[in-house]
Motif scaffolding. Sequence first.
Motif, short mmCIF file in Angstrom:
data_model
loop_
_atom_site.label_atom_id
_atom_site.label_comp_id
_atom_site.label_asym_id
_atom_site.label_seq_id
_atom_site.Cartn_x
_atom_site.Cartn_y
_atom_site.Cartn_z
N GLY A 34 -7.03 8.23 1.20
CA GLY A 34 -6.03 9.09 0.08
C GLY A 34 -4.89 9.52 0.92
N LYS A 35 -4.83 9.11 2.14
CA LYS A 35 -3.61 9.64 2.89
C LYS A 35 -2.30 9.05 2.34
N ASN B 159 5.95 5.45 4.04
CA ASN B 159 6.72 4.18 3.82
C ASN B 159 5.72 3.33 3.57
N PRO B 160 5.79 2.31 2.18
CA PRO B 160 4.79 1.62 1.60
C PRO B 160 4.58 0.51 2.93
N LEU C 192 -7.46 -1.19 4.49
CA LEU C 192 -6.55 -0.22 5.70
C LEU C 192 -7.43 0.89 6.06
N VAL C 193 -8.30 1.60 5.66
CA VAL C 193 -9.28 2.45 6.16
C VAL C 193 -9.98 1.74 7.09
N LYS C 194 -10.66 0.74 6.68
CA LYS C 194 -11.96 0.20 7.62
C LYS C 194 -11.28 -0.28 8.99
N ARG D 199 0.76 -1.22 0.06
CA ARG D 199 0.03 -0.06 0.06
C ARG D 199 0.69 1.31 0.09
N ASN D 200 0.58 2.21 -0.95
CA ASN D 200 1.01 3.48 -0.98
C ASN D 200 0.43 4.78 -0.59
#
Length: 236
Positions: free
Chosen positions: A110-111, A115-116, A101-103, A94-95
């Motif tokens: 959008g953040k 670091n990936p 990740l949001v959930k 994830r970049n």
Amino acid sequence: MKKGTQLYEGKAKKVFATDDNDLVIQEFKDDATAFNNKKKGTIADKGVVNNAISCKLFTMLEENGVRTHLVEKLSDREMLCRHLEIIKVEVVVRNIAAGSLVKRYGFVEGKLLENPVVEFYLKDDELDDPLMNEAHAVALGVATFEELSVLKIRAEAINALLKHFFAERKLKLVDFKLEFGRHKGEILLGDEISPDTCRFWDLETNEKMDKDRFRFDLGGVENAYSEVQRRVLGQN
Ligand code: TMP
Ligand code: ASP
């Protein structure tokens, strides 16, 4: 190359044996599923588009020193591949914060992630592909610590190459999922890389150009997939 019996049917692809034990044919379908099969549908010509995109991306990765299962594109929907013993770990990179990740953690969608973020999921539909750490994967016997460290390093290198490739094509690579397999003592990249397995946002408008359009009924799925194909293959 003679196409043999079907070895496996997944949600988006079928795999066939060939007359060479070391080679299989991966055939891309138009079937689309989301949320582990709870949502089902078809996306017209998705198989053709995803095969074209995957073959181009795997070729680009090979040219940059990443070993993959791709041998050659055989037809519109068929990719000739080395026969891997698939490692039952889905590697997500994830970049930008989106999706689970949001959930799971409450990030704002959008953040930018400085670091990936690399995550491991157990490849097991019955269990809904749970998130796991290295100790879980080793305890489950799906990979060794050494293999997991190779997967992470390989995924980070692939991310750097893909991010650059997509930025040149005016797409943000938000996140994506990779699968790897064992082959003659080596670990090769397998499966596919396509709008089914990545999130792409338009660099200027942030418009979603991937399977989220299907997952969340945003409309224009086919157009988004063919626009990604056009940008990836450099067609007009
Ligand atoms: P997620 O935000 O739902 O965890 O998805 C992260 C990335 O992985 C996204 O680009 C879509 C991809 N993905 C798959 O390719 N297959 C899957 O089964 C899931 C859950 C995600
Ligand atoms: N590929 C998974 C499924 O078929 C999840 C997803 O991509 O949303 O359900």
